[in-house]
Design a protein around this motif. Structure first.
Motif, PDB file in Angstrom:
ATOM      1  N   GLY A  57     -25.061  29.330 -53.001  1.00  0.00           N
ATOM      2  CA  GLY A  57     -26.254  29.881 -52.378  1.00  0.00           C
ATOM      3  C   GLY A  57     -27.293  30.443 -53.304  1.00  0.00           C
ATOM      4  O   GLY A  57     -28.323  30.961 -52.841  1.00  0.00           O
ATOM      5  N   ALA A  58     -27.093  30.369 -54.619  1.00  0.00           N
ATOM      6  CA  ALA A  58     -28.105  30.874 -55.552  1.00  0.00           C
ATOM      7  C   ALA A  58     -29.374  30.038 -55.437  1.00  0.00           C
ATOM      8  O   ALA A  58     -29.318  28.806 -55.499  1.00  0.00           O
ATOM      9  N   ILE A  82     -34.981  34.485 -67.521  1.00  0.00           N
ATOM     10  CA  ILE A  82     -33.767  35.203 -67.144  1.00  0.00           C
ATOM     11  C   ILE A  82     -34.117  36.559 -66.529  1.00  0.00           C
ATOM     12  O   ILE A  82     -33.516  36.972 -65.522  1.00  0.00           O
ATOM     13  N   ARG A  83     -35.076  37.236 -67.094  1.00  0.00           N
ATOM     14  CA  ARG A  83     -35.489  38.524 -66.518  1.00  0.00           C
ATOM     15  C   ARG A  83     -36.027  38.349 -65.104  1.00  0.00           C
ATOM     16  O   ARG A  83     -35.752  39.168 -64.222  1.00  0.00           O
ATOM     17  N   GLU A  84     -36.767  37.264 -64.863  1.00  0.00           N
ATOM     18  CA  GLU A  84     -37.279  37.032 -63.515  1.00  0.00           C
ATOM     19  C   GLU A  84     -36.158  36.621 -62.561  1.00  0.00           C
ATOM     20  O   GLU A  84     -36.168  36.991 -61.384  1.00  0.00           O
ATOM     21  N   ARG A  87     -34.699  40.067 -61.784  1.00  0.00           N
ATOM     22  CA  ARG A  87     -35.622  40.963 -61.082  1.00  0.00           C
ATOM     23  C   ARG A  87     -35.857  40.521 -59.652  1.00  0.00           C
ATOM     24  O   ARG A  87     -35.862  41.337 -58.723  1.00  0.00           O
ATOM     25  N   SER A  88     -36.060  39.213 -59.449  1.00  0.00           N
ATOM     26  CA  SER A  88     -36.391  38.716 -58.111  1.00  0.00           C
ATOM     27  C   SER A  88     -35.231  38.858 -57.132  1.00  0.00           C
ATOM     28  O   SER A  88     -35.421  38.776 -55.918  1.00  0.00           O
ATOM     29  N   ALA A  89     -34.017  39.069 -57.664  1.00  0.00           N
ATOM     30  CA  ALA A  89     -32.842  39.263 -56.806  1.00  0.00           C
ATOM     31  C   ALA A  89     -32.452  40.735 -56.722  1.00  0.00           C
ATOM     32  O   ALA A  89     -31.391  41.068 -56.179  1.00  0.00           O
ATOM     33  N   LEU A 134     -24.526  35.774 -61.207  1.00  0.00           N
ATOM     34  CA  LEU A 134     -24.816  36.984 -60.438  1.00  0.00           C
ATOM     35  C   LEU A 134     -25.577  36.664 -59.149  1.00  0.00           C
ATOM     36  O   LEU A 134     -25.289  37.228 -58.090  1.00  0.00           O
ATOM     37  N   ARG A 135     -26.524  35.753 -59.235  1.00  0.00           N
ATOM     38  CA  ARG A 135     -27.266  35.364 -58.029  1.00  0.00           C
ATOM     39  C   ARG A 135     -26.341  34.677 -57.028  1.00  0.00           C
ATOM     40  O   ARG A 135     -26.483  34.844 -55.810  1.00  0.00           O
TER      41      ARG A 135
END
Length: 314
Positions: A57-58, A82-84, A87-89, A134-135
């Motif tokens: 589901g990422a 990677i930061r986005e 951050r977006s999650a 992680l996502r």
């Protein structure tokens, strides 16, 4: 022997190892060395770990997916993506379980000159994969803590997918440099897995992302990036001298250098592609130039790494 290293006209070192070549259906076409000897797949399995992240589901647009499958060099574009992703999650760098590291080569030098910063987890070359992990955990409502434990649902999904694509029923499990589980494969089974990567619709999103954005999935001048640029394919290198390559409609190649020295990979895979006639002579020349490894002495080139492999056809 896969390759030799020459200096001033003398063979200074040699690299042995194994190469397996399969067709698009995974049937063995050619081989060299012991293609059934087990070794840890290391980062060559990132395309399959990225597939698991998607299937859990990422949400990963192509550029993000390429970085999730990357052993990146820590270029500013890699770090920004990677930061986005985090951050977006609603995640942050503190969620990354990657060991602190530095960017590679000139990117590290630029960072040090600019800010004298300390090593950070996001600079680890596997941080994109971990952001994808992680996502996936967040999308599947799994615990973010312990996402690298082999018994975590995410890692169980990875193991199941690898069993499917390699045809192996069991693996020895180790700890990769980034802390994620890594699994034993052979050159034969890794080649079969990459044949699936290039020819099975299940993996089309990963294939397209890595093929369209090879320098996001690797870095400038890296052999896997150059192979994707020069062919209708995708390649992924791993630590200790291993690489998988798939070319759509052709088949796949897996290489393991016995002594773990990665400098042999580029010249060997370029030579193998030429022997197989999977690339045109002009592309072969371009690949040889792009993957050439010069040896220097006194500030000038005095030798190189030369492929000496001779495939045995099946």
């Amino acid at each position: 022997m896969l390759a030799r290293v020459t200096r001033s006209g003398v063979t200074e070192s040699v690299h042995d190892g194994a190469v397996a070549v399969v067709d698009a259906a995974g049937e063995l076409l050619a081989r060299h060395g012991d293609i059934d000897r087990p070794f840890f797949a290391r980062s060559t399995i990132k395309p399959f770990q990225g597939t698991v992240a998607l299937e859990c589901g990422a949400e990963l647009p192509p550029e993000w997916l390429a970085v999730a499958c990357a052993s990146h060099t820590g270029a500013p574009v890699h770090i920004a993506i990677i930061r986005e992703m985090l951050r977006s999650a609603g995640l942050s760098e503190r969620h990354l379980a990657t060991p602190p590291g530095w960017p590679v080569g000139s990117h590290r030098d630029r960072l040090l000159r600019a800010s004298h910063r300390s090593p950070e987890s996001i600079f680890n070359n596997c941080s994109g994969k971990h952001a994808g992990f992680l996502r996936a955990c967040q999308a599947s409502a799994w615990d973010l803590e312990g996402y690298l434990d082999p018994s975590h649902p995410l890692q169980e999904r990875v193991r199941a997918l690898l069993s499917d694509v390699t045809g192996q029923t069991g693996f020895e499990i180790g700890v990769d440099g980034c802390g994620a589980p890594t699994f034993t494969v052979s050159a034969r089974s890794l080649a079969g897995a990459f044949a699936r990567l290039g020819n099975d619709e299940r993996f089309s999103r990963v294939f397209q992302a890595m093929h369209r954005f090879p320098r996001l999935a690797s870095g400038m001048g890296k052999p896997d990036a150059e192979l994707a640029i020069h062919t209708n394919g995708v390649a992924k290198r791993g630590a200790e001298g291993c690489l998988g390559l798939t070319i759509k409609g052709r088949g796949a190649i897996a290489i393991k250098v016995a002594d773990g020295e990665s400098r042999a990979i580029g010249p060997v895979v370029a030579d193998v592609l030429s022997q197989l006639d999977w690339v045109t002579p002009s592309v072969s020349d371009s690949l040889r130039a792009a993957t050439r490894v010069p040896m220097s002495g006194g500030g000038r080139e005095v030798g190189t790494v030369e492929s000496v492999i001779r495939l045995t056809r099946s």
